[in-house]
Design an enzyme around this catalytic site. Structure first.
Site, PDB file in Angstrom:
ATOM      1  N   SER A 144       1.092  -1.095  -0.100  1.00  0.00           N
ATOM      2  CA  SER A 144      -0.022   0.455   0.339  1.00  0.00           C
ATOM      3  C   SER A 144       1.371   1.083  -0.068  1.00  0.00           C
ATOM      4  O   SER A 144       1.907   0.780   0.703  1.00  0.00           O
ATOM      5  CB  SER A 144      -1.295   0.044   0.793  1.00  0.00           C
ATOM      6  OG  SER A 144      -1.695   1.389   1.580  1.00  0.00           O
ATOM      7  N   TYR A 160      -1.991   0.638  10.583  1.00  0.00           N
ATOM      8  CA  TYR A 160      -2.558  -0.199   9.094  1.00  0.00           C
ATOM      9  C   TYR A 160      -1.313  -0.471   8.122  1.00  0.00           C
ATOM     10  O   TYR A 160      -0.566  -1.040   7.864  1.00  0.00           O
ATOM     11  CB  TYR A 160      -3.389  -0.115   8.374  1.00  0.00           C
ATOM     12  CG  TYR A 160      -3.499  -0.116   7.016  1.00  0.00           C
ATOM     13  CD1 TYR A 160      -3.141   0.633   6.545  1.00  0.00           C
ATOM     14  CD2 TYR A 160      -4.042  -1.247   6.521  1.00  0.00           C
ATOM     15  CE1 TYR A 160      -3.326   0.327   4.782  1.00  0.00           C
ATOM     16  CE2 TYR A 160      -3.531  -1.750   5.063  1.00  0.00           C
ATOM     17  CZ  TYR A 160      -3.700  -0.684   4.306  1.00  0.00           C
ATOM     18  OH  TYR A 160      -3.372  -1.209   2.864  1.00  0.00           O
ATOM     19  N   LYS A 217       1.804  -3.137   6.824  1.00  0.00           N
ATOM     20  CA  LYS A 217       2.223  -3.428   4.930  1.00  0.00           C
ATOM     21  C   LYS A 217       3.973  -3.123   5.604  1.00  0.00           C
ATOM     22  O   LYS A 217       4.746  -3.457   5.310  1.00  0.00           O
ATOM     23  CB  LYS A 217       1.269  -2.481   4.484  1.00  0.00           C
ATOM     24  CG  LYS A 217      -0.216  -2.850   4.707  1.00  0.00           C
ATOM     25  CD  LYS A 217      -0.465  -3.961   3.872  1.00  0.00           C
ATOM     26  CE  LYS A 217      -1.408  -4.289   3.392  1.00  0.00           C
ATOM     27  NZ  LYS A 217      -1.558  -5.543   3.344  1.00  0.00           N
ATOM     28  N   PHE A 239      -2.415   2.519  -4.445  1.00  0.00           N
ATOM     29  CA  PHE A 239      -3.301   3.836  -4.904  1.00  0.00           C
ATOM     30  C   PHE A 239      -4.213   3.598  -4.631  1.00  0.00           C
ATOM     31  O   PHE A 239      -4.943   2.802  -3.167  1.00  0.00           O
ATOM     32  CB  PHE A 239      -2.535   4.486  -5.483  1.00  0.00           C
ATOM     33  CG  PHE A 239      -0.563   5.053  -5.712  1.00  0.00           C
ATOM     34  CD1 PHE A 239       0.039   3.762  -5.893  1.00  0.00           C
ATOM     35  CD2 PHE A 239      -0.168   6.312  -4.881  1.00  0.00           C
ATOM     36  CE1 PHE A 239       1.409   4.406  -5.693  1.00  0.00           C
ATOM     37  CE2 PHE A 239       0.912   6.276  -4.673  1.00  0.00           C
ATOM     38  CZ  PHE A 239       1.430   5.524  -4.795  1.00  0.00           C
ATOM     39  N   GLY A 282      -5.269  11.364  10.052  1.00  0.00           N
ATOM     40  CA  GLY A 282      -3.895  10.733   9.569  1.00  0.00           C
ATOM     41  C   GLY A 282      -4.401  10.590   7.969  1.00  0.00           C
ATOM     42  O   GLY A 282      -3.446  10.211   6.953  1.00  0.00           O
TER      43      GLY A 282
HETATM   44  C1  WQD Z   1      -9.733   9.123  -0.018  1.00  0.00           C
HETATM   45  C2  WQD Z   1     -10.099  10.666  -0.476  1.00  0.00           C
HETATM   46  C3  WQD Z   1     -10.781  11.602   2.254  1.00  0.00           C
HETATM   47  C4  WQD Z   1     -14.059   9.445   2.794  1.00  0.00           C
HETATM   48  C5  WQD Z   1      -6.950   4.215   2.129  1.00  0.00           C
HETATM   49  C6  WQD Z   1      -6.520   3.463   2.618  1.00  0.00           C
HETATM   50  C7  WQD Z   1      -4.997   2.906   1.658  1.00  0.00           C
HETATM   51  C8  WQD Z   1      -6.009   2.834   0.675  1.00  0.00           C
HETATM   52  C9  WQD Z   1      -6.804   3.053   0.148  1.00  0.00           C
HETATM   53  C10 WQD Z   1      -5.787  -0.106   1.399  1.00  0.00           C
HETATM   54  C11 WQD Z   1      -9.254  11.407   1.353  1.00  0.00           C
HETATM   55  C12 WQD Z   1     -12.230  12.240   1.468  1.00  0.00           C
HETATM   56  C13 WQD Z   1     -13.091   9.747   2.021  1.00  0.00           C
HETATM   57  C14 WQD Z   1     -15.160   9.861   2.999  1.00  0.00           C
HETATM   58  C15 WQD Z   1     -13.998  11.938   2.616  1.00  0.00           C
HETATM   59  N1  WQD Z   1      -6.476   1.121   1.423  1.00  0.00           N
HETATM   60  N2  WQD Z   1     -12.901  11.029   1.866  1.00  0.00           N
HETATM   61  N3  WQD Z   1     -14.862  11.645   2.357  1.00  0.00           N
HETATM   62  O1  WQD Z   1      -7.543   7.091   3.209  1.00  0.00           O
HETATM   63  O2  WQD Z   1      -6.175   7.944   0.783  1.00  0.00           O
HETATM   64  O3  WQD Z   1      -6.570   5.735   1.244  1.00  0.00           O
HETATM   65  O4  WQD Z   1      -8.008   3.688   0.753  1.00  0.00           O
HETATM   66  O5  WQD Z   1      -4.165  -0.185   0.516  1.00  0.00           O
HETATM   67  O6  WQD Z   1      -4.267   1.930   2.715  1.00  0.00           O
HETATM   68  O7  WQD Z   1      -5.163   4.682   3.829  1.00  0.00           O
HETATM   69  O8  WQD Z   1      -8.837   6.942   0.339  1.00  0.00           O
HETATM   70  O9  WQD Z   1     -10.413   6.708  -0.398  1.00  0.00           O
HETATM   71  O10 WQD Z   1     -10.575   6.786   2.368  1.00  0.00           O
HETATM   72  O11 WQD Z   1     -10.477   8.794   0.544  1.00  0.00           O
HETATM   73  O12 WQD Z   1     -14.068  13.484   1.740  1.00  0.00           O
HETATM   74  O13 WQD Z   1     -16.964   9.822   3.300  1.00  0.00           O
HETATM   75  O14 WQD Z   1     -12.003  11.020   0.143  1.00  0.00           O
HETATM   76  O15 WQD Z   1     -10.378  12.442   2.809  1.00  0.00           O
HETATM   77  O16 WQD Z   1      -9.486  12.925   0.652  1.00  0.00           O
HETATM   78  P1  WQD Z   1      -7.733   6.874   1.287  1.00  0.00           P
HETATM   79  P2  WQD Z   1     -10.569   7.245   0.959  1.00  0.00           P
END
Ligand code: WQD
Length: 334
Positions: A124, A148, A152, A177, A293
């Site tokens: 990741s 998490y 990894k 990503f 985070g």
């Molecule tokens: C994306 C963007 C949020 C939800 C995570 C894990 C990563 C990988 C992918 C496994 C960010 C914004 C999100 C919401 C929002 N998983 N958001 N409202 O955090 O980049 O990555 O998932 O490998 O390891 O950390 O993905 O989809 O949660 O967020 O505004 O209800 O959308 O702040 O900018 P993230 P995400």
């Protein structure tokens, strides 16, 4: 040639199983079904027109994993089983280390005992921590900021040590990503059994009326429109990256890491706009506090995967949104 997919009935695993079949590999799924259901097997068979074995087991059951490796004459493993929600990992770190680290050690013990020494690990981009430069290449310093991401990173260190100890191992960590979207057949896609935390599945829940509005976690980042920027990659592109890596490992022993991203970052509002254009649905949202985070921006430099794997993402944001929307409306979603 049979490939064992741990976590194989999950979102990524089911798409990897389809891509493997398309390239002539056989797939065997091993999954404890905590975040997926067995009926995905019939959907994969519908798409590939090939029979598929599912072993319902936890990867920490070393004896059962050994038996599966033997029974199905497995030549390589793609290790996708694990927990993946950042916020969840902060609340339940032991669960994350037990599943992600202990689970991998159990798998490696089984592989070693059965002399299966080819492995692709589901890594990741969170291992990069707070980006010191962008786009992120594989040489960017690692330093996770949550249990998490640390789990990894610890697994990658274990894999490096293993390869150093025995040159017969061929191991690649694919640093994902943001995987999104669904297979073009709309028979498989992302619909987590527990409530989602990722942006696209949450947008799908709003679009299908299961949630009233989207919370946008902060609009005061130093990005194009203040919202978080991420490198969204179509899950079928990601799956094809696994097959390209398998081909590469047949020619290259040792330890390898590859960023699997498109190299393009999109903000939350850009994703929202793309989805609304594709679906014709308005997505109500409210801007709230930043999510602990979260980083402002995170997107890949995918040059190494292109140079060494001859792989690059083919599908654009419109296809990611339209396939996700098609799956969310399908009869595959309860
Ligand atoms: C994306 C963007 C949020 C939800 C995570 C894990 C990563 C990988 C992918 C496994 C960010 C914004 C999100 C919401 C929002 N998983 N958001 N409202 O955090 O980049 O990555 O998932 O490998 O390891 O950390 O993905 O989809 O949660 O967020 O505004 O209800 O959308 O702040 O900018 P993230 P995400």
């Amino acid at each position: 040639m049979n490939i064992l997919l741990t976590g194989g009935s999950g979102y990524i695993g089911s798409h990897v199983a389809v891509s493997l079949a398309e390239k002539g590999y056989g797939a065997v799924l091993l999954d404890n079904l905590t975040n997926s259901t067995a009926d995905v097997v019939s959907k994969i068979e519908e798409i590939t027109k090939q029979r598929l074995a599912l072993v319902v087991a936890d990867v920490r059951d070393t004896a059962t994993v050994r038996a599966a490796l033997r029974a199905h004459d497995v030549s390589a493993v793609i290790h996708l089983a694990g927990l993946k929600a950042v916020g969840d990992s902060i609340e339940k770190p032991i669960e994350y280390y037990a599943n992600n680290v202990q689970g991998t050690i159990s798998l490696l013990q089984a592989m070693q005992a059965e002399s299966v020494k080819m492995l692709i690990f589901s890594g990741s981009a969170t291992v990069y921590g707070l980006p010191q430069y962008l786009p992120l290449d594989e040489h960017h310093p690692t330093g996770a900021t949550n249990p998490y991401g640390r789990s990894k990173l610890q697994v990658e260190e274990i894999l490096r040590d293993l390869v150093r100890s025995d040159s017969n191992w061929r191991v690649a960590s694919l640093r994902y990503f943001n995987p999104v979207g669904a297979h073009e057949s709309m028979r498989i896609g992302e619909w987590p059994r527990s409530s989602p935390t990722n942006l696209l599945p949450i947008i799908m829940q709003v679009a299908t009326g299961r949630l009233s509005e989207l919370q946008v976690f902060g609009n005061d980042y130093e990005t194009i429109d203040g919202t978080g920027v991420r490198d969204y990659i179509h899950v079928s592109d990601l799956a094809e990256g696994h097959v390209a890596t398998l081909d590469y490992l047949h020619q290259n022993s040792g330890w390898h890491t590859f960023n699997l991203g498109t190299g393009k970052g999109y903000s939350v509002f850009e994703v929202l706009g793309a989805f609304e254009r594709v679906s014709g649905r308005k997505i109500p949202y409210k801007v709230s506090q930043r999510r602990p985070g979260d980083v402002a921006a995170c997107y890949a430099n995918p040059a190494q995967a292109l140079a060494k794997l001859n792989w690059q993402a083919q599908r654009d944001l419109v296809e990611m949104c339209s396939s996700a929307w098609g799956f969310a409306q399908s009869d595959c979603v309860k």
